[in-house]
Design a protein around this motif. Structure first.
Motif, PDB file in Angstrom:
ATOM      1  N   LEU A 171      34.593 -48.738  47.834  1.00  0.00           N
ATOM      2  CA  LEU A 171      33.246 -48.402  48.288  1.00  0.00           C
ATOM      3  C   LEU A 171      32.677 -49.452  49.241  1.00  0.00           C
ATOM      4  CD1 LEU A 171      31.648 -47.203  44.924  1.00  0.00           C
ATOM      5  CD2 LEU A 171      32.696 -45.811  46.717  1.00  0.00           C
ATOM      6  N   TYR A 172      31.887 -48.980  50.190  1.00  0.00           N
ATOM      7  CA  TYR A 172      31.097 -49.899  51.011  1.00  0.00           C
ATOM      8  C   TYR A 172      29.944 -50.428  50.170  1.00  0.00           C
ATOM      9  CZ  TYR A 172      33.346 -48.334  55.354  1.00  0.00           C
ATOM     10  OH  TYR A 172      34.248 -48.070  56.360  1.00  0.00           O
ATOM     11  N   MET A 173      29.618 -51.718  50.371  1.00  0.00           N
ATOM     12  CA  MET A 173      28.536 -52.355  49.622  1.00  0.00           C
ATOM     13  C   MET A 173      27.731 -53.247  50.573  1.00  0.00           C
ATOM     14  SD  MET A 173      29.179 -51.327  46.426  1.00  0.00           S
ATOM     15  CE  MET A 173      28.394 -52.460  45.277  1.00  0.00           C
ATOM     16  N   PHE A 213      24.398 -46.255  56.362  1.00  0.00           N
ATOM     17  CA  PHE A 213      25.260 -46.822  55.325  1.00  0.00           C
ATOM     18  C   PHE A 213      26.513 -45.949  55.257  1.00  0.00           C
ATOM     19  CE2 PHE A 213      24.599 -48.958  50.880  1.00  0.00           C
ATOM     20  CZ  PHE A 213      25.860 -49.521  50.961  1.00  0.00           C
ATOM     21  N   HIS A 253      29.752 -45.058  49.509  1.00  0.00           N
ATOM     22  CA  HIS A 253      29.094 -46.283  49.079  1.00  0.00           C
ATOM     23  C   HIS A 253      28.468 -46.070  47.705  1.00  0.00           C
ATOM     24  CE1 HIS A 253      25.861 -44.093  51.398  1.00  0.00           C
ATOM     25  NE2 HIS A 253      25.275 -44.264  50.230  1.00  0.00           N
ATOM     26  N   THR A 297      19.087 -47.699  48.020  1.00  0.00           N
ATOM     27  CA  THR A 297      20.232 -47.447  48.885  1.00  0.00           C
ATOM     28  C   THR A 297      19.833 -47.265  50.346  1.00  0.00           C
ATOM     29  OG1 THR A 297      21.259 -46.308  47.009  1.00  0.00           O
ATOM     30  CG2 THR A 297      22.291 -46.027  49.166  1.00  0.00           C
ATOM     31  N   ILE A 333      27.257 -55.221  55.740  1.00  0.00           N
ATOM     32  CA  ILE A 333      27.918 -54.314  54.797  1.00  0.00           C
ATOM     33  C   ILE A 333      29.411 -54.611  54.840  1.00  0.00           C
ATOM     34  CG2 ILE A 333      28.540 -51.886  54.403  1.00  0.00           C
ATOM     35  CD1 ILE A 333      25.813 -51.166  55.735  1.00  0.00           C
ATOM     36  N   THR A 336      33.426 -54.325  52.274  1.00  0.00           N
ATOM     37  CA  THR A 336      34.175 -53.754  51.156  1.00  0.00           C
ATOM     38  C   THR A 336      34.919 -54.860  50.423  1.00  0.00           C
ATOM     39  OG1 THR A 336      36.190 -53.400  52.453  1.00  0.00           O
ATOM     40  CG2 THR A 336      34.546 -51.608  52.438  1.00  0.00           C
ATOM     41  N   ASN A 355      26.134 -53.105  42.066  1.00  0.00           N
ATOM     42  CA  ASN A 355      25.069 -52.287  42.647  1.00  0.00           C
ATOM     43  C   ASN A 355      23.720 -52.462  41.962  1.00  0.00           C
ATOM     44  OD1 ASN A 355      25.940 -50.990  40.322  1.00  0.00           O
ATOM     45  ND2 ASN A 355      25.839 -48.922  41.191  1.00  0.00           N
TER      46      ASN A 355
END
Length: 415
Positions: free
Chosen positions: A112-114, A258, A262, A279, A293, A295, A378
Motif C-alpha cells: 500500500l501507498y502511505m 493519493f 492506499h 485520508t 508518499i 511504500t 495508518n
C-alpha cells in the motif's frame, strides 16, 4: 527524531522522538556522533560486526516479532501496521497486521501507498546536499542570501536549518495555523503562508545555541532547492534522487491526490479532538517538511541509501565528505538520540520517522549489521505523548537488536 510535519495537538507540536515532524527542546546527550559511524560516509556496505548486534531472523525470532507487534497494535489501538526487516545475511521478515480500512475491514498489506510525513525531510536535505556537492551552494551560506524576510536571516546558516538549530518558530505550533488547517483540512497552503505563521513569532534563541525541531526550517530549505536547483522541489527530488535510486513508487504530491491502493488514515488532530478519517487531507501544509508518499519497499531502498550516501547500484548519491557532515549528529533533548542534517541516530539506528495526521512511519538503518527496519501505519494517535511508530520500533528492536534498542522516551508538548 521528529515527527513528520509536527504533531498537531490543538496547535502544539508534540516533541516526538525521532523522525516525525516534531522534536524535543532543550539540552540533552546524543549517542550518535560522526565518530560513531565513520564507515557510512560514501562506503556502500559497511561490514557487519562479529558481535551480536543483530539476531538471526529464525522462525522463532519472527514469531517473537509478530507477537510483539500485535501486542503493541492492540494496546495502542492501531488499525493497521506493516513491518519490514531486512539483512544481507541474517534473513528478512515482512508482515502486515490489522486493517487498512476500518469501515470495510480491508486488510493491511505490504504494497500500500502511505503518507510518510517528516521522512520527507530526508529527501529535501538530500537535495540540498546534492547542490552542495555540485558547488552551487554552501552549507554555511546564510538563508538571507536566498530568501528575504527571514528573522535573523543574515545569521542563520543552511547547516543550522538542516540541523534544527535555527531558532525559528515552528509554524505548525501556531494557533491560527491549527485553526486554518482543522477548519478546512482539504485546503492548499503555499510555502509563504506557512512562513507567515512562523515569522509573526519571535525567534526562540540565537542561531546555533539550541536544538529545536521546527518544520519552518525545511520550508525554507525547500525554497532554496527550488531557487538554486532551477525547478520545483518535487521535480528536483524526483529527477536527482528518486529516479537514480529506482524509487518509482515514492511521490512528492502537489495536491491531495493519493495513489491507489492506499490505507485509510485516522487521526484525532481535529478541531474537536474526535477521531476522523484524514485520508483526503491536503498535505501541502507539510510541503518540503512532510508531504511525501511512499511504500514499504521503496522505504527499504531509502534506508541504506540515506544512511550511506550510496545508491543501490553502488554509485555515489552524496559525496563522502558531504555525507560525513550529514551524519555529524549533535546533542538533542532526547536521551540517546542525536540529530545531524535532516537525519537522526538513535542508539545506532540511523534514519528518520514521520507523522502526519492519520499516518506514521519509521525508516532506519543499523550499519553494524547492515540491517533495515521500516514500519508504516495508518494512525498518528499515540499512547500519551509516545508516537505509535516509536512503540513499534522499541518493541521490535528489543528482540532483533537488543544492544541497539530504538528506545525514544515520551516527550512533553513543545513550547
Amino acid at each position: 527524531m521528529t515527527r513528520s510535519c509536527g504533531r498537531l495537538r490543538r496547535g502544539a507540536v508534540i516533541a516526538a522522538a525521532v523522525g516525525t515532524l516534531v522534536v524535543p527542546l532543550g539540552g540533552g546527550t546524543a549517542l550518535g556522533t560522526s565518530e560513531s559511524v565513520p564507515a557510512l560516509a560514501g562506503q556502500p556496505s559497511p561490514s557487519p560486526s562479529p558481535s551480536d548486534d543483530f539476531r538471526r531472523l529464525t522462525p522463532e525470532v519472527k514469531r517473537q516479532v509478530d507477537r510483539a507487534v500485535e501486542q503493541v497494535r492492540r494496546e495502542a489501538n492501531v488499525p493497521g501496521v506493516t513491518v519490514g526487516i531486512w539483512t544481507p545475511d541474517k534473513g528478512s521478515h515482512v508482515r502486515s497486521f490489522g486493517v487498512a480500512d476500518k469501515e470495510t475491514g480491508r486488510r493491511m498489506t505490504p504494497g500500500l501507498y502511505m503518507r510518510i510525513g517528516s521522512e520527507t525531510k530526508t529527501f529535501t536535505v538530500t537535495a540540498l546536499l546534492k547542490l552542495v556537492d555540485e558547488g552551487k551552494i554552501g552549507l554555511d551560506d546564510t538563508i538571507g542570501e536566498y530568501v528575504d524576510g527571514v528573522p535573523n536571516g543574515d545569521e542563520i546558516t543552511l547547516r543550522q536549518l538542516a540541523g534544527m538549530r535555527s531558532g525559528l518558530f515552528n509554524y505548525s505550533e501556531d494557533q491560527d495555523f491549527f485553526k486554518a488547517l482543522t477548519s478546512d483540512p482539504e485546503r492548499s497552503f503555499t510555502p509563504q503562508e506557512l512562513l507567515d505563521y512562523a515569522f509573526k513569532h519571535p525567534v526562540m534563541f540565537q542561531p546555533g545555541e539550541e536544538f529545536y525541531y521546527s518544520n519552518t526550517n525545511l520550508i525554507l530549505l525547500g525554497l532554496v532547492v527550488e531557487q538554486v536547483g532551477g525547478q520545483p522541489v518535487q521535480d528536483y527530488i524526483r529527477e536527482n534522487i528518486l529516479e537514480p535510486a529506482g524509487m518509482d513508487r515514492t511521490i512528492f504530491p502537489t495536491d491531495a491526490a493519493f495513489p491507489a491502493p492506499h490505507a485509510q488514515g485516522y487521526t484525532n488532530q481535529t478541531a474537536d479532538g474526535k477521531v476522523a478519517d484524514s485520508t483526503a487531507w491536503n498535505p501541502s501544509w507539510g510541503w518540503a517538511a512532510g508531504a511525501m508518499i511512499s511504500t514499504l519497499e521503496d522505504l527499504r531502498t531509502w534506508a541504506p541509501t540515506v544512511a550511506t550516501g550510496v545508491l543501490p547500484d553502488g554509485d555515489i548519491l552524496i559525496s563522502p565528505v558531504t555525507q560525513r557532515q550529514r551524519l555529524d549528529t549533535r546533542s538533542t533533548t532526547i536521551p540517546g538520540a542525536g540529530y545531524g542534517l535532516g537525519i537522526f541516530n538513535v542508539q545506532g539506528w540511523i534514519g528518520h520517522n514521520g507523522s502526519l495526521p492519520g499516518y506514521e512511519s519509521l525508516t532506519v538503518y543499523l550499519p553494524s549489521a547492515r540491517a533495515t527496519l521500516v514500519v508504516v501505519l495508518n494512525t498518528d494517535i499515540g499512547q500519551g505523548d509516545t508516537e505509535p511508530s516509536t512503540l513499534f520500533g522499541d518493541a521490535i528492536t528489543k528482540i532483533v537488536s537488543p544492544q541497539h534498542v530504538f528506545n525514544l522516551p515520551a516527550q512533553p508538548a513543545a513550547r
